[in-house]
Design a protein around this motif. Structure first.
Motif, PDB file in Angstrom:
ATOM      1  N   ASP A 484      50.731  38.801  35.203  1.00 24.73           N
ATOM      2  CA  ASP A 484      50.242  37.871  36.213  1.00 24.73           C
ATOM      3  C   ASP A 484      48.922  38.386  36.775  1.00 24.73           C
ATOM      4  OD1 ASP A 484      52.573  36.582  35.750  1.00 24.73           O
ATOM      5  OD2 ASP A 484      53.398  36.808  37.763  1.00 24.73           O
ATOM      6  N   LEU A 485      47.956  37.485  36.904  1.00 20.24           N
ATOM      7  CA  LEU A 485      46.629  37.837  37.410  1.00 20.24           C
ATOM      8  C   LEU A 485      46.554  37.515  38.896  1.00 20.24           C
ATOM      9  CD1 LEU A 485      44.773  36.436  34.325  1.00 20.24           C
ATOM     10  CD2 LEU A 485      44.587  38.799  35.092  1.00 20.24           C
ATOM     11  N   ASN A 486      45.976  38.421  39.672  1.00 13.78           N
ATOM     12  CA  ASN A 486      46.001  38.306  41.128  1.00 13.78           C
ATOM     13  C   ASN A 486      44.652  38.051  41.772  1.00 13.78           C
ATOM     14  OD1 ASN A 486      48.785  38.960  41.028  1.00 13.78           O
ATOM     15  ND2 ASN A 486      48.288  41.147  41.009  1.00 13.78           N
ATOM     16  N   CYS A 487      43.552  38.471  41.134  1.00 15.73           N
ATOM     17  CA  CYS A 487      42.255  38.366  41.798  1.00 15.73           C
ATOM     18  C   CYS A 487      41.141  38.335  40.764  1.00 15.73           C
ATOM     19  CB  CYS A 487      42.044  39.523  42.776  1.00 15.73           C
ATOM     20  SG  CYS A 487      42.384  41.148  42.074  1.00 15.73           S
ATOM     21  N   ILE A 488      40.009  37.777  41.177  1.00 13.00           N
ATOM     22  CA  ILE A 488      38.862  37.672  40.277  1.00 13.00           C
ATOM     23  C   ILE A 488      37.584  37.597  41.099  1.00 13.00           C
ATOM     24  CG2 ILE A 488      38.831  35.139  40.184  1.00 13.00           C
ATOM     25  CD1 ILE A 488      38.212  35.461  37.157  1.00 13.00           C
ATOM     26  N   ASP A 489      36.471  38.071  40.507  1.00 14.69           N
ATOM     27  CA  ASP A 489      35.172  37.926  41.143  1.00 14.69           C
ATOM     28  C   ASP A 489      34.095  37.973  40.070  1.00 14.69           C
ATOM     29  OD1 ASP A 489      33.408  37.445  43.136  1.00 14.69           O
ATOM     30  OD2 ASP A 489      33.550  39.400  44.103  1.00 14.69           O
ATOM     31  N   SER A 490      32.945  37.467  40.436  1.00 15.83           N
ATOM     32  CA  SER A 490      31.798  37.439  39.534  1.00 15.83           C
ATOM     33  C   SER A 490      30.885  38.620  39.857  1.00 15.83           C
ATOM     34  CB  SER A 490      31.046  36.115  39.697  1.00 15.83           C
ATOM     35  OG  SER A 490      29.849  36.124  38.973  1.00 15.83           O
ATOM     36  N   ILE A 491      30.620  39.464  38.869  1.00 15.55           N
ATOM     37  CA  ILE A 491      29.716  40.600  39.057  1.00 15.55           C
ATOM     38  C   ILE A 491      28.272  40.162  38.905  1.00 15.55           C
ATOM     39  CG2 ILE A 491      29.074  42.876  38.196  1.00 15.55           C
ATOM     40  CD1 ILE A 491      31.950  43.212  37.215  1.00 15.55           C
ATOM     41  N   SER A 492      28.022  39.387  37.878  1.00 14.12           N
ATOM     42  CA  SER A 492      26.692  38.838  37.638  1.00 14.12           C
ATOM     43  C   SER A 492      26.871  37.489  36.972  1.00 14.12           C
ATOM     44  CB  SER A 492      25.864  39.786  36.749  1.00 14.12           C
ATOM     45  OG  SER A 492      26.432  39.841  35.442  1.00 14.12           O
ATOM     46  N   ARG A 493      25.774  36.876  36.583  1.00 14.10           N
ATOM     47  CA  ARG A 493      25.838  35.559  35.944  1.00 14.10           C
ATOM     48  C   ARG A 493      26.647  35.592  34.655  1.00 14.10           C
ATOM     49  NH1 ARG A 493      26.621  32.287  33.191  1.00 14.10           N
ATOM     50  NH2 ARG A 493      25.553  30.383  32.606  1.00 14.10           N
ATOM     51  N   ALA A 611      36.376  42.769  44.838  1.00 14.44           N
ATOM     52  CA  ALA A 611      35.148  42.143  45.323  1.00 14.44           C
ATOM     53  C   ALA A 611      33.968  42.858  44.683  1.00 14.44           C
ATOM     54  CB  ALA A 611      35.050  42.211  46.846  1.00 14.44           C
ATOM     55  N   ALA A 612      33.000  42.078  44.217  1.00  9.40           N
ATOM     56  CA  ALA A 612      31.768  42.634  43.661  1.00  9.40           C
ATOM     57  C   ALA A 612      30.651  42.466  44.683  1.00  9.40           C
ATOM     58  CB  ALA A 612      31.403  41.930  42.360  1.00  9.40           C
ATOM     59  N   SER A 613      29.784  43.461  44.770  1.00  9.13           N
ATOM     60  CA  SER A 613      28.659  43.366  45.690  1.00  9.13           C
ATOM     61  C   SER A 613      27.719  42.256  45.237  1.00  9.13           C
ATOM     62  CB  SER A 613      27.912  44.697  45.751  1.00  9.13           C
ATOM     63  OG  SER A 613      27.393  45.033  44.468  1.00  9.13           O
ATOM     64  N   TYR A 614      26.912  41.753  46.176  1.00 14.35           N
ATOM     65  CA  TYR A 614      26.046  40.624  45.861  1.00 14.35           C
ATOM     66  C   TYR A 614      24.961  41.007  44.864  1.00 14.35           C
ATOM     67  CZ  TYR A 614      28.259  37.550  49.211  1.00 14.35           C
ATOM     68  OH  TYR A 614      29.171  36.757  49.868  1.00 14.35           O
ATOM     69  N   ASP A 615      24.549  42.279  44.863  1.00 15.32           N
ATOM     70  CA  ASP A 615      23.553  42.692  43.869  1.00 15.32           C
ATOM     71  C   ASP A 615      24.203  43.103  42.548  1.00 15.32           C
ATOM     72  OD1 ASP A 615      24.704  45.141  44.405  1.00 15.32           O
ATOM     73  OD2 ASP A 615      22.915  46.034  45.295  1.00 15.32           O
ATOM     74  N   GLY A 616      25.528  43.051  42.481  1.00 16.72           N
ATOM     75  CA  GLY A 616      26.237  43.344  41.246  1.00 16.72           C
ATOM     76  C   GLY A 616      26.332  44.798  40.884  1.00 16.72           C
ATOM     77  N   SER A 617      25.971  45.695  41.767  1.00 14.52           N
ATOM     78  CA  SER A 617      25.951  47.109  41.424  1.00 14.52           C
ATOM     79  C   SER A 617      27.296  47.803  41.643  1.00 14.52           C
ATOM     80  CB  SER A 617      24.872  47.835  42.227  1.00 14.52           C
ATOM     81  OG  SER A 617      25.157  47.757  43.623  1.00 14.52           O
ATOM     82  N   LEU A 618      28.156  47.231  42.498  1.00 16.00           N
ATOM     83  CA  LEU A 618      29.412  47.878  42.847  1.00 16.00           C
ATOM     84  C   LEU A 618      30.575  46.902  42.749  1.00 16.00           C
ATOM     85  CD1 LEU A 618      28.423  49.926  46.039  1.00 16.00           C
ATOM     86  CD2 LEU A 618      28.787  50.828  43.740  1.00 16.00           C
ATOM     87  N   VAL A 619      31.743  47.459  42.457  1.00 15.99           N
ATOM     88  CA  VAL A 619      32.997  46.697  42.457  1.00 15.99           C
ATOM     89  C   VAL A 619      33.982  47.445  43.341  1.00 15.99           C
ATOM     90  CG1 VAL A 619      34.938  45.850  41.102  1.00 15.99           C
ATOM     91  CG2 VAL A 619      32.612  45.708  40.176  1.00 15.99           C
TER      92      VAL A 619
END
Length: 850
Positions: A484-493, A611-619
């Motif tokens: 079961d998958l619990n969470c997701i976020d976009s790191i970059s495009r 959660a991924a940072s808005y600049d995509g450098s960190l998760v």
């Protein structure tokens, strides 16, 4: 447009004692004299939901062309013939448990449509359209009386009788009287099955040349019970048809032709892989074998006897007619289609095929004339791919030139008959999650939407631009998992990260095939396509999506696996660049996977938030925890996927939500321990964060969601808790204070603040455990709630809202980090994930004036 210089302060000053905090002049966004309106309309832009895997959970109305099906505890409506391809039109909320049976009730001329639905909650609900042309339905009556789950409904389209079959081993007969101002219901009879069985299949029809009714019932026995009733009398058991060697899943009855007094044909489909046909004729004598019929002796040997059916007015007999062989697994549904003198039978089976049967006039043999579905050797590498598990439902469309089927993945497939080519051609169906949707996240530029949930899939949704029309569809299925998958976020495009119950996180790269598809159909361009892998596949017994690539001059290699099946070659993966429609279900499940880039280890229990940072450098990630040691937040760099140590410690129980501020300076966390914590980026070592603020008593019960406000408003964030409060907090210097509290009769489970200030106002969306969605307009600098807008009950999900996410502005400057861009859209878009397995995208219409 006027903008203050970037050096203007975005802090708030500390208020005097007893006063609300008043920010210094903010970096204003002037909206060209547009103002926030008081009248707001929530419009369903897109609904994605999977169908319930129950053979009787759908019906297609031949008059209106509307298809209704069970979707968790809702009833979904869909117009398959819609040229706009709008998908699911509405979700009817009312049941408290899974919907197992759906049927259309024959409405009189000029009367609104009526839908019947039976559920595990032991009730039958009656839904009536608001008008003759409306697709909106209201629950007008509820039938109660069964003591267990309702599994089947039977309706005769020329009468006012309905039949319900339940797991309490009873069959109940009801009469519906439709009046101009409502519907009257009456329980006419309750039949105790003998011998006891669960009725899984029911068929009701008028007998030839009379007003007598015949009822066929079957289920967890290998026999069919036949009941007959004269007009105004009760149903009496008349015959038992034997022959099947497994549970009987479906019954269907029809006239043999359109002439008056035509014989009836009853079809029964079983888990023994066979379909049996039975003939009901007027009179006591069974039909004689035609002279010269080569199957005469075989038919007589299979027919035990002619069963007599007696009513007060007439006599009938029922005999075995034919045995249909061809399916290789359980048969779930059968359905007749009669047009002029052409009679066809549609069957859906667990062998991944839909079959159409027709009588061959010259030989008198029933033959399979068409087989649709998946008949190749490749069945998918996991049970989640393809339709492994088969087709649970097969239905005829109006006119008999369209058929639809529901598979294991909860998606509907559609085929249209092309007379010019004399073959069936697959059309655009619909898809969605079959279990709770745990999380949603927009891509960084807002071009597509990601969703994930307990059905162990991650799905990508985007808007298809075609011929001046616009409709949302599932465009890819990046991940098909075993947990079961619990969470997701976009790191970059082109990169996403997801967390599951398997205690680790997986990072995926967008394949070139998906990038080409999104570019061609949706106008979503990717500048790094040349560096992307072609596609991905899942190895047998594996969980990791492996990249698949091939050079232009490479020869495709075909390898045989241990079962002798041919393994798919790289050329089979990906979508052609000239495709003119969204992917079909079989393509989604096999050819739109994203290759796995990295695994992130470290947590000891199931992943709870990412959660991924808005600049995509960190998760940032967290897991379920009951101690300080496991309730830590782990940070990973996206350049080399190295874990940053030490982990961030503040909580003592599970961290339920993580959120970076828009400039990535702060990381906000909330948890089941009722506290929130804020970590600040280390100036000397930017990849490290240190605890700055924590409030052990932020709420009186667990906190389930959190988000940041636009930076223009100051350092403002919101938390939503089980204590039925959403609190808006202001952080300045060394103090954090609660400045606004939103209260509700139900616990809050989701909150999100629109990422732009609208005329110095915050637009806050809140969701509750009862499915309520509200919008609150908070005016700055006084921090007063100016307006409240509530989603109507008819549009609310049936269960708790698990996530809310505003769509970022589709402006080029936003992607470049410039947030003071004037909004380019009149309507705001809000994505909602719910425990009722639905993903909904709302267009908030009327909030902004032109």
């Amino acid at each position: 447009m006027l903008f203050l210089p970037p050096s203007a302060p975005d802090w708030q000053t500390r208020p005097e004692s007893g006063q609300n905090p008043k920010p210094v002049p903010l970096q204003a966004i002037l909206l060209s004299n547009r103002r926030i309106l008081s009248m707001v309309d929530f419009h369903h832009e897109y609904i994605a939901v999977g169908g319930n895997r129950h053979p009787s959970a759908a019906d297609w109305d031949p008059l209106s062309g509307l298809l209704a099906f069970g979707a968790d505890s809702n009833v979904a409506t869909w117009l398959p013939s819609d040229q706009q391809n709008q998908g699911v039109r509405s979700l009817l909320r009312g049941h408290t448990d899974h919907v197992n049976a759906v049927r259309f009730f024959p409405a009189a001329q000029g009367q609104p449509q009526i839908i019947l639905s039976g559920s595990t909650d032991k009730t039958v609900r009656i839904w009536q359209a608001q008008s003759t042309s409306s697709l909106r339905f209201n629950s007008v009556a509820t039938l109660e009386g069964h003591s267990s789950s309702i599994n089947r409904l039977g309706v005769f389209h020329d009468g006012d009788i309905i039949v319900s079959g339940s797991a309490d081993s009873t069959i109940k007969i009801w009469r519906l009287n439709v009046r101009g101002d409502g519907i009257d219901t009456e329980l006419l009879q309750s039949i105790e099955t003998n011998p006891r069985f669960f009725p899984l299949a029911l068929a009701l029809h008028k007998l030839p040349t009379a007003e007598d009714l015949v009822l066929a019932a079957a289920g967890t026995k290998g026999s069919v019970q036949i009941y007959v009733a004269s007009k105004g009398e009760k149903f009496l058991h008349q015959a038992t048809l034997t022959g099947h060697e497994g549970w009987i899943r479906s019954l269907a009855i029809t006239q043999e032709n359109l002439s008056a007094g035509s014989d009836l044909l009853l079809a029964s489909a079983s888990q023994d892989k066979y379909i049996r046909l039975w003939r009901i004729i007027n009179g006591r004598e069974s039909p004689k074998t035609k002279e010269g019929d080569p199957l005469g002796a075989v038919e007589q040997s299979l027919s035990n006897k002619a069963h007599k059916l007696e009513t007060s007015q007439k006599s009938y007999s029922i005999t075995f007619e034919a045995l249909l062989l061809g399916h290789e697994d359980w048969i779930y549904t059968i359905s007749w289609h009669l047009q002029r003198d052409s009679l066809q039978l549609l069957s859906a089976s667990a062998d991944n095929s839909i079959a159409i049967w027709q009588l061959e006039v010259s030989s008198g043999i029933w033959v399979c004339t068409t087989r649709l579905g998946e008949i190749s050797a490749q069945k998918g590498s996991t049970t989640a791919t393809g339709s492994t598990g088969g087709f649970w439902i097969g239905l005829w469309g109006p006119g008999g030139e369209t058929v639809v089927s529901l598979g294991r993945t909860g998606s509907w497939r559609l085929w249209n008959y092309d007379k010019g080519q004399a073959r069936w051609i697959q059309g655009i169906g619909i898809s969605g999650h079959t279990k709770l949707v745990a999380d949603v996240a927009w891509s960084k530029d807002g071009s597509y939407l990601l969703s994930t949930g307990a059905d162990q899939t991650t799905r990508l949704h985007a808007a298809w631009e075609h011929g001046g029309k616009r409709s949302w569809h599932e465009m890819a299925r990046p991940q098909i998992h075993g947990y079961d998958l619990n969470c997701i976020d976009s790191i970059s495009r082109t990169q996403i990260v997801s967390g599951a119950d398997e205690k680790l996180l997986r990072v995926f790269d967008e394949p070139r095939a998906t990038a080409d598809l999104l570019d061609h159909l949706c106008g979503i361009q990717t500048s790094t396509q040349n560096n992307l892998p072609l596609a991905a596949n899942i190895p047998v017994l594996g969980l990791s999506n492996k990249a698949v690539d091939i050079t232009e001059d490479a020869e495709p290699q075909v390898n045989a696996n241990v079962n002798g099946d041919e393994a798919a070659t790289p050329l089979n993966y990906g979508q052609p660049s000239d495709v003119e429609h969204p992917p079909f279900e079989d393509q989604l499940a096999r050819h739109t996977l994203w290759p796995e880039h990295e695994k992130l280890y470290g947590h000891g229990y199931e992943i709870s938030a990412v959660a991924a940072s808005y600049d995509g450098s960190l998760v940032a990630t967290s897991c379920r925890a009951s101690s300080l040691d496991h309730a830590v937040i782990r940070l990973y760099t996206s350049t080399d996927w190295r874990q940053i140590r030490p982990s961030l410690a503040a909580h003592s129980l599970t961290v339920t939500a993580l959120c970076f501020s828009k400039d990535d300076r702060y990381l906000l966390s909330v948890g089941r321990d009722r506290q929130w914590a804020i970590f600040e980026k280390d100036i000397a070592v930017p990849e490290r964060y240190r605890l700055k603020h924590a409030n052990p008593k932020g709420h009186s019960r667990m906190i389930l969601a959190a988000c940041w406000a636009p930076i223009k408003a100051g350092r403002i964030f919101a938390t939503a808790g089980r204590d039925k409060n959403v609190k808006i907090w202001s952080m300045y210097d060394a103090i954090v204070e609660c400045i606004v509290t939103i209260m509700s009769p139900a616990s809050f489970t989701a909150v999100d603040i629109f990422p732009q200030l609208l005329q110095d106002s915050l637009v806050i969306a809140v969701g509750t455990e009862t499915g309520d969605l509200g919008l609150h307009i908070v005016k700055l600098p006084h921090w007063s709630i100016e307006q409240k807008h509530q989603l109507s009950t008819a549009l609310q999900p049936a269960k708790f809202i698990s996530k809310l996410s505003w769509r970022p502005w589709l402006a080029a400057d936003v992607a470049n980090g410039i947030e003071d861009q004037e909004p380019v859209l009149k309507d705001l878009h809000l994505a909602m994930a719910s425990d009722d397995s639905s993903l909904r995208l709302f267009a908030i219409i009327g909030l902004l004036e032109n």
